[in-house]
Design a protein around this motif. Structure first.
Motif, PDB file in Angstrom:
ATOM      1  N   VAL B 157       0.838  -1.195   0.000  1.00 44.43           N
ATOM      2  CA  VAL B 157       0.000   0.000   0.000  1.00 44.43           C
ATOM      3  C   VAL B 157       0.873   1.245   0.000  1.00 44.43           C
ATOM      4  O   VAL B 157       0.604   2.209  -0.721  1.00 44.43           O
ATOM      5  N   LEU B 158       1.962   1.196   0.770  1.00 46.03           N
ATOM      6  CA  LEU B 158       2.872   2.345   0.774  1.00 46.03           C
ATOM      7  C   LEU B 158       3.471   2.553  -0.607  1.00 46.03           C
ATOM      8  O   LEU B 158       3.533   3.674  -1.115  1.00 46.03           O
ATOM      9  N   LEU B 159       3.905   1.459  -1.215  1.00 49.10           N
ATOM     10  CA  LEU B 159       4.559   1.577  -2.523  1.00 49.10           C
ATOM     11  C   LEU B 159       3.630   2.206  -3.548  1.00 49.10           C
ATOM     12  O   LEU B 159       4.035   3.089  -4.309  1.00 49.10           O
ATOM     13  N   ILE B 160       2.399   1.738  -3.571  1.00 45.49           N
ATOM     14  CA  ILE B 160       1.471   2.298  -4.566  1.00 45.49           C
ATOM     15  C   ILE B 160       1.053   3.701  -4.153  1.00 45.49           C
ATOM     16  O   ILE B 160       0.993   4.618  -4.961  1.00 45.49           O
ATOM     17  N   GLY B 161       0.786   3.850  -2.875  1.00 47.12           N
ATOM     18  CA  GLY B 161       0.215   5.114  -2.413  1.00 47.12           C
ATOM     19  C   GLY B 161       1.188   6.275  -2.438  1.00 47.12           C
ATOM     20  O   GLY B 161       0.776   7.423  -2.591  1.00 47.12           O
ATOM     21  N   ASN B 167      -3.240   8.598 -10.392  1.00 50.31           N
ATOM     22  CA  ASN B 167      -4.477   8.178  -9.744  1.00 50.31           C
ATOM     23  C   ASN B 167      -4.213   7.303  -8.530  1.00 50.31           C
ATOM     24  O   ASN B 167      -4.982   6.412  -8.209  1.00 50.31           O
ATOM     25  N   LYS B 168      -3.086   7.545  -7.871  1.00 46.30           N
ATOM     26  CA  LYS B 168      -2.586   6.558  -6.921  1.00 46.30           C
ATOM     27  C   LYS B 168      -3.512   6.354  -5.729  1.00 46.30           C
ATOM     28  O   LYS B 168      -3.640   5.253  -5.224  1.00 46.30           O
ATOM     29  N   GLU B 252      -1.026   2.158 -11.546  1.00 47.06           N
ATOM     30  CA  GLU B 252      -0.553   3.260 -10.723  1.00 47.06           C
ATOM     31  C   GLU B 252       0.724   2.924  -9.962  1.00 47.06           C
ATOM     32  O   GLU B 252       1.460   3.824  -9.571  1.00 47.06           O
ATOM     33  N   ALA B 253       0.967   1.638  -9.740  1.00 45.71           N
ATOM     34  CA  ALA B 253       2.131   1.261  -8.936  1.00 45.71           C
ATOM     35  C   ALA B 253       3.415   1.671  -9.643  1.00 45.71           C
ATOM     36  O   ALA B 253       3.464   1.739 -10.869  1.00 45.71           O
TER      37      ALA B 253
END
Lengths: 104, 535, 185, 668
Positions: B157-161, B167-168, B252-253
């Motif tokens: 979640v951190l990596l993507i966010g 649109n992350k 998004e990642a």
């Protein structure tokens, strides 16, 4: 000759009533200091229960608990009242409904 | 050795955490070196561990115990069997590549004048992710499995966010809620096992004992438990219709996130099915096999079609994942060794080929900053080597014989065919659509005259792959062809374990039959009694 | 004379009830505080009636002697009298809700009291005793004495900890109540 | 030892591929000499090894099981096993000769043809070598999976080579089309393979043959298997309805068209049917379908070839048409005849393609026949070779095509299930074949026009297909070197004499040599088994049939001469309005357009819609709605947070009451 015998349930009812009165005070009053006092009432009513059961079971642990509660209550009163002063300094009021820092 | 490989990344996280905070916006070599060292140690340790693996033994091997707790049945011990070995190694290999790629990517971005921020957190997330994924595959206990399964969510979640695209936020929330929603079912299932178990002390160790105790549950309970487990896994895989988090998350990642996501995280779902659903509830899974075949076939065709309709490269590859995962689902529920082996093979294959595809997309994205297919064109002329490597990945993805993709697909289709002809015939059409969307992508991006956008970018930065980038793709290419012509390397190690899983089904069937027989016998006895009484 | 303790119990019980109602109902916080003093004193007496003499003394010392003084100081310090608070009953709807709620609460827990029969009684005359040395057959009696043994044997660690808590409380109170100079500047 | 040689022969082209592939990665173009040595050398050695093996292992090869060599294990799961193991038997040695032999000739030719393409020279040879490697797997593999590996491998090479000029959009599209169309066939092939596996329990030829030798299988089962396999053949060998990719495949360089799209790869389907003869022989209905599909393909593509103006397109449709003949032969059970035609076709069609390549090269990459003519004066040898090939394909007696085609027509005529119709189809195709091939010859080499002059004019007007800057000053023909003409001559010789291995029965009163050979090598003697499918034929009827087909060959020649030489007609420019049938033929019966309209576009539209509606609007949106409902509830719950502390106390008390009620409720 063995002294009076007081039913435990009496003490319980008394404690309960006192606790409820304290609670009523906490819920209805707006002055922080009075609320604080009501809290002290609740605290003390529980202490009473401790003592009663301590006597009933003939076990000193209950009284020990009361002893510690008192000590903590002293510290708590000191801190709590300090907070009241600090709050009053900041908001210039001790009306709890005026202080809405919990929102936003 | 397993302990070392699982803990090395965590140690590195602590070291990175102790590093002095720096305000530098340049890529940090120190952090890269530390992370690389940890992941390489982890990889080496897993190789050393694997060298002691005996492919004849179907059970857990190389067991390493951290601490045991008899009271609550949670033993923190780690081991591998034929089912997890391949995935474990794949994970251990994929992470150093991902970490090193991230550094190379940072360098490329830095060269274009972009600031690189929060590297400490970035590398830490990656390393924690590594530990959690390795933990999932090596866990020998259901609860431990669950702990690592959930731990995986945090770094991902951190990596993507944090490092995601435009649109992350949306993608992160979707990813989190979907997978977390799935996990709720899983933990529900685990608690339910505890509730229904009859033994005085139930151990959650994945031994025959647990399977035995599960087999004594009433059938209705087994059905509920089966669904509780499988829903969680299906969301993670993901299959139609719970796949919609995947395109968003992949798109998004950051590249390394996509590579890891496609490479190993999706495999956690399929691994879960083979590890838990099949041996725990053999009869129930057979009962619903047709349903899952339908889901698999829909996934294959639907995923392929949707991939064809995409205009974003990463989304296209993401939907191709959905399609490939459909094959795996099909193979897992085929109920024979050929299909199951194919499914296992395809898990590894997909990790390699789709991982490589995402890596390649990332490499070009670092330079062009666009993922729209229409912005590309004629890339083969500008970057021939890149085109060749991309072609190899494409071929692996469409399952050309000689690459790894073929072996998996072929086995799955054959296995499915032996189990369910209609499903297999429909699934074979996926072979066509697979070629359609991949070649569509390849043609649009690489063939024709170079697009103006690319020519403009070329003036600023070379589109050719650097030596480091080529180096990163080499392991993938080697694996693609090696597994393509000598899949025995992988299949021999899994054979015994997979056969054991299938064997549980056979045994369960036998047990069921015996039960029926005894029930029948009892019925007959009472009948006889009745008639006697009547007389 | 036997019943004097029972009579005293009821007497102090009613005084406490009255005093606590006084605390929560009175508009002026200073008067509330005075009612609270009455409450504490009668509670201390009740402790005495129940045979906990040491606690009774402590109650007077700590609450009336220390805490109440603090309360009064604070009330004087921040000059609450300037403010005019509405008392109970201003917002009737809410008050009713609160009242019913508290009633419900009381009823719920009153049920607990009914578990104990009226035969379960506290014998106020029983003295605590503790054998200090079984060899010499040395026992002590009396509330304060036995309590002190408990305090310095079994509860020595909490006792020491409480002294730290009190110290922290003192420092904390000073820090919190101190004017924040930096902000003023 | 010989086993190792066999493996070496198969893997040598792969080494060539690796070497050339690495050379192609170099920044500056690699030395052409080096590339040629690797490219041609590997195939040449491989060819020599096959010659050697043919004689050294003669007895083993002709025996049932053939000469086999095991390299290493490939897939071994459960009951399925497939190895990298090779089987050199009568059928595969025949194919290996053609593949490596003609392959080698075309490699040599390519060194001349591709000389100008300096930056892509190594890449081209890498692909060609890879193709030979894959093709050898196709024909020599000892199991169906290995055949499939070669099958898809040649498809890949075809894709890569068609799209060789990848910067040209039409080449890239054609490559994609070829691959995908082939994939459709492959899907059928895979299913056929699975059915066969289910039936026989193995995918190894030896075991399959053994199974069919030991068991008799229901025809209905075999019909389905045979049809599925035939779908694969349809794709690879360009039969109706999957033939559309082959004409487009001419976008690739001409040697590729000759090697892959005429001589070897496209005949893979025919080879596969011969390889699995036991299956097809047990499936008479499916075989009839195959024969008719072949017949109609032959006719349809011959019709299209009539009006094409691109020299390579004519040859492409001609290839489709000839493949149709082969399938007709396979369908009627005349396996020997089909393989025979496969061989002769490989000779003359390779010659035609290479010849046309030479013309194209000489004319600076001009492919339009309307801009040719009168070349005979300039390149006499080439013209003669072209005539040889044309005579061979048209079925004029004495050259190779005559023998094989006549054998097919005769076998078709005697076929029990609608043989007369099949014969008619083949017969009509023969007329058309003869016409379009001589039309090509006249338009290119004769007629009064002069290609050289046309080219120079065209060049000054910026006309033509030439996009190579270095040819901007056109000065006559490009000279053709020995490495271009040499292979042509060899193929010319083969086209002339290749047919004498199968002299007709009515002349020699013996089974034609090649048919006898295939009777022997196909493990179940298909021709004998298929005999029941055929009616008896009188000697006089046979003579009549032969004379008729000779007659139509000359008829075609004469008509072509009449229109294009005597009347000096030149096909109209694209913009000119044509009569209805010519319009249909010129536009290939609009098959491509129909496919696009009824298949491709709707599918693409469904894909787009299912993304936009099902995925985004239904699934994703419903998930989002779940989130929105939660938010909505939250927005109401938020009002509870007043910020007024007593309220929170109130909540606490309420909660306590509720909990107390739950816990103690029972006590009351």
């Amino acid at each position: 000759m063995n002294g009076a015998e007081i039913p435990v349930s009496y003490v319980i009812v008394l404690t309960l009533l006192l606790f409820s009165i304290g609670m009523l005070g906490v819920l209805t009053r707006k002055n922080i200091i009075v609320i604080f006092m009501s809290v002290e009432i609740m605290l003390n009513s529980v202490n009473l229960l401790f003592v009663a059961f301590s006597r009933f079971w003939n076990d000193l642990s209950g009284e020990m608990a009361v002893f510690f509660v008192m000590a903590i209550a002293a510290a708590e009163a000191a801190i709590g009242l300090a907070l009241v002063i600090s709050l009053h300094r900041k908001f210039h009021t001790v009306d709890i409904t005026e202080i809405k820092e919990l929102k936003n | 050795m397993l302990t070392l490989s699982i803990l090395a990344p965590i140690v590195a996280v602590i070291i990175i955490g102790l590093l002095p905070a720096s305000k530098s916006e340049k890529p940090s070599k120190t952090m890269m070196y530390i992370s690389m060292a940890a992941s390489l140690i982890s990889m080496a340790a897993s190789f050393i561990a694997a060298s002691g693996f005996s492919s004849v033994n179907p059970d857990f091997q190389l067991t390493e115990v951290w601490f045991t707790s008899v009271e609550n049945g949670i033993n923190w011990s780690f081991a591998l069997d034929g089912l997890s070995l391949g995935l474990y190694i794949l994970t251990a290999v994929l992470f150093p590549i991902g970490i090193y790629y991230s550094y190379v990517s940072f360098e490329t971005q830095s060269a274009q004048g972009e600031a690189i921020r929060r590297q400490k957190l970035f590398y830490s997330s990656l390393l924690i992710l590594e530990t959690s994924v390795l933990g999932v595959f090596a866990a020998q206990n259901l609860i431990v499995f669950y702990v690592f399964w959930e731990l995986m969510l945090v770094p991902m979640v951190l990596l993507i966010g944090i490092w995601g695209g435009k649109n992350k936020k949306y993608a992160t929330i979707k990813f989190f809620l979907y997978t977390f929603g799935g996990s709720v079912f899983l933990i529900f299932g685990i608690i339910a096992i505890l509730y229904y178990q009859t033994q005085s002390k139930l151990s959650f160790d994945l031994t025959d004992n647990l399977v035995m105790s599960l087999s004594q549950f009433p059938h209705a309970v087994k059905v509920y438990l089966f669904w509780a487990f499988i829903i969680s896994f299906l969301i993670k895989i993901p299959v139609f219709p719970v796949h919609t988090w995947l395109p968003h998350a992949h798109t998004e990642a950051p590249t390394v996130g996509s590579v890891i996501l496609a490479g190993v995280l999706l495999k956690m779902g399929t691994y879960g099915v083979v590890r838990f659903s099949l041996p725990f509830f053999p009869l129930v899974s057979q009962e619903y096999a047709d349903l899952f075949m339908v889901i698999g076939v829909i996934g294959i065709i639907y995923g392929a079609w949707l991939a064809w309709a995409q205009t974003d490269i990463k989304k296209l590859v993401a939907y191709s994942s959905v399609s490939h995962m459909g094959y795996i689902v099909l193979g897992m529920f085929s109920g024979n060794i050929i299909g199951l082996t194919g499914a296992y093979m395809q898990m590894i294959n997909h990790g390699i080929s789709t991982g490589l595809l995402f890596l390649l997309v990332g490499i070009i994205y670092d330079r062009t900053h666009t993922r729209e297919i229409d912005d590309y064109g004629g890339l083969a002329k500008l970057s021939p080597l890149y085109a060749i490597i991309f072609m190899i990945a494409t071929l692996s993805s469409v399952g050309l014989p000689g690459t790894n993709g073929f072996v998996g697909e072929f086995l799955i289709l054959l296995g499915t065919f032996l189990a369910n002809k209609t499903a297999a015939v429909l699934a074979v059409s996926g072979v066509i659509f697979g070629a359609v969307y991949m070649l569509h992508l390849y043609k649009q991006v690489f063939f024709g005259e170079p697009s103006e956008k690319l020519l403009k970018i070329k003036e600023k930065i070379s589109l050719n792959m650097t030596f480091k980038e080529v180096l990163l793709t080499v392991p993938f290419i080697v694996m693609i062809f090696w597994l393509g012509v000598k899949p025995g390397l992988l299949l021999d190690t899994t054979d015994a374990s997979l056969k054991k899983i299938l064997n549980t089904t056979v045994q369960a069937e036998l047990a069921e039959k015996n039960l029926l027989k005894s029930v029948k016998a009892a019925n007959i006895k009472t009948e006889i009694k009745k008639t006697e009484e009547g007389l | 004379m036997e019943n004097i303790r029972e009579i005293l119990f009821f007497l102090f019980a009613f005084v406490m009830m009255g005093a606590s109602f006084g605390v929560i109902l009175h508009k002026n916080p200073v008067k509330s505080a005075l009612f609270l003093v009455v409450f504490f004193v009668s509670l201390a007496s009740l402790y005495g009636v129940l045979g906990a003499e040491f606690l009774a003394v402590l109650q007077v010392l700590v609450y009336v002697g220390a805490i109440m003084v603090l309360f009064l100081f604070v009330i004087m310090l921040i000059a609450v009298r300037d403010e005019n608070f509405e008392n109970i009953g201003a917002n009737k709807g809410k008050t009713m809700v609160v009242f019913l709620l508290v009633l419900a609460f009381t009823m719920q827990f009153a049920a607990l009291a009914s578990v104990l029969s009226s035969d379960d009684k506290i014998n106020t005359k029983t003295e605590y005793s503790k054998t200090i040395d079984s060899a010499q057959n040395l026992t002590i009696e009396g509330n304060a004495e036995v309590l002190s043994f408990h305090l310095f044997e079994k509860y020595i660690l909490p006792f020491e900890l409480i002294s730290i808590v009190l110290l922290i409380g003192v420092i904390g109170a000073v820090v919190i109540a101190k004017k924040n100079r930096r902000r003023l500047e | 030892m010989n086993e190792i040689l066999l493996i070496a022969a198969i893997w040598l082209p792969f080494l060539g591929f690796l070497a050339n592939g690495l050379l192609s990665l170099k920044k500056e173009p690699a030395s052409q000499k080096l590339v040629s040595i690797f490219g041609v050398g590997s195939v040449l050695i491989s060819f020599l090894i096959f010659i050697f093996l043919t004689f050294a292992e003669n007895t083993a090869i002709v025996s049932q099981s053939g000469f086999s060599a095991m390299f290493f294990t490939w897939i071994n799961v459960g009951t399925l096993s497939a190895d990298f193991a090779y089987k050199l038997d009568g059928l595969s040695v025949f194919m290996a000769w053609i593949v490596t032999g003609i392959g080698m000739l075309i490699h040599i030719y390519s060194t001349g043809y591709m000389e100008e393409e300096k930056p892509h020279f190594a890449r081209f040879f890498a692909y060609l070598n890879l193709f030979i490697f894959a093709m050898l797997h196709l024909v020599l593999g000892d199991s169906l999976p290995l055949l499939f590996l070669g099958w898809e491998g040649v498809g890949l090479c075809s894709y890569l080579l068609i799209g060789f000029d990848y910067d040209k959009d039409f080449a890239a599209v054609a490559g994609k089309k070829a691959f995908i169309t082939n994939r459709i066939g492959d899907a059928g092939f895979i299913i056929g393979m699975f059915l066969l596996f289910q039936l026989t329990g193995s995918l190894k030829y030896d075991e399959i043959y053994g199974f069919f030798g030991a068991n008799s299988v229901d025809a209905s089962t075999l019909n389905i298997i045979a049809l599925c396999l035939f779908v694969g053949a349809m794709g690879k060998s360009a039969q109706i309805p999957l033939y559309v990719w082959l004409p487009d495949a001419m976008a690739g360089p001409t040697p590729v068209s000759a090697l892959i799209h005429a001589a070897t790869m496209v005949t893979a389907g025919v080879f596969m049917i011969a390889r699995l003869a036991p299956v097809f022989l047990g499936a008479p209905e499916a075989s009839t379908v195959i024969a008719f599909v072949g017949g109609f393909t032959a006719l349809l593509s011959a019709l299209i070839a009539l009006t094409q103006t691109d020299i390579k397109k004519v040859l492409a449709y001609s290839t489709v048409s000839q493949l149709g003949y082969m399938f007709m032969a396979m369908g009627v059970g005349a396996y020997g005849a089909g393989m025979f035609h496969l061989m002769t076709h490989a000779f003359f069609k390779a010659l035609l393609f290479l010849g046309s390549g030479a013309v194209i090269l000489a004319l600076h990459h001009e492919q339009d026949m309307r801009r040719m003519g009168g070349l005979y004066k300039h390149v006499k040898l080439l013209a003669i070779l072209f005539w040889v090939a044309a005579v061979a394909i048209s079925g004029i007696p004495g050259l190779s095509g005559f023998f094989s085609k006549d054998m097919i027509l005769e076998m078709a005529y005697t076929f029990a299930n609608g043989g007369k119709i099949l014969f008619l189809l083949g017969f009509m195709t023969a007329i058309l074949t003869s016409f379009y091939i001589f039309r090509l010859i006249f338009l290119t080499f004769h007629t009064s026009g002069d290609a050289v002059k046309k080219m120079e004019e065209g060049g000054s007007h910026g006309h033509g297909h030439d996009e190579h800057g270095h040819h901007s000053h056109h000065s006559g023909l490009v000279p053709l070197g020995w490495n271009i003409m040499g292979p042509l001559v060899v193929l010319g010789v083969l086209s002339v004499f290749g047919g004498y291995v199968g002299l007709p029965h009515i002349i020699t009163h013996k089974t034609p040599g090649i048919v006898g050979y295939f009777d022997q090598v196909l493990s179940v003697a298909p021709s004998k088994a298929a005999e029941s499918w055929h009616q008896h034929i009188e000697g006089s009827t046979a003579w009549l049939l032969m004379l008729a087909s000779i007659g139509v060959a000359f008829l075609g020649l004469f008509t072509a001469w009449f229109f294009y030489q005597k009347q000096n007609k030149v096909p109209a420019e694209d913009s000119v309005k044509r009569s209805f049938f010519v319009h249909l033929s010129f536009n290939k019966f609009f098959v491509d357009e129909i496919y696009e309209k009824i298949l491709l576009n709707p599918l693409k539209k469904i894909a787009d819609l299912s993304y936009k509606i099902i995925d985004v609007k239904i699934i994703d949106a419903s998930i989002d709605y779940l989130g929105k409902i939660t938010l909505l509830i939250g927005s109401y719950m938020r009002r509870l947070q007043t910020g007024v502390t007593p309220n929170y106390a109130l909540y606490i008390v309420s909660g306590t009451v509720v909990i107390a009620f739950i816990v103690f409720g029972g006590l009351n």
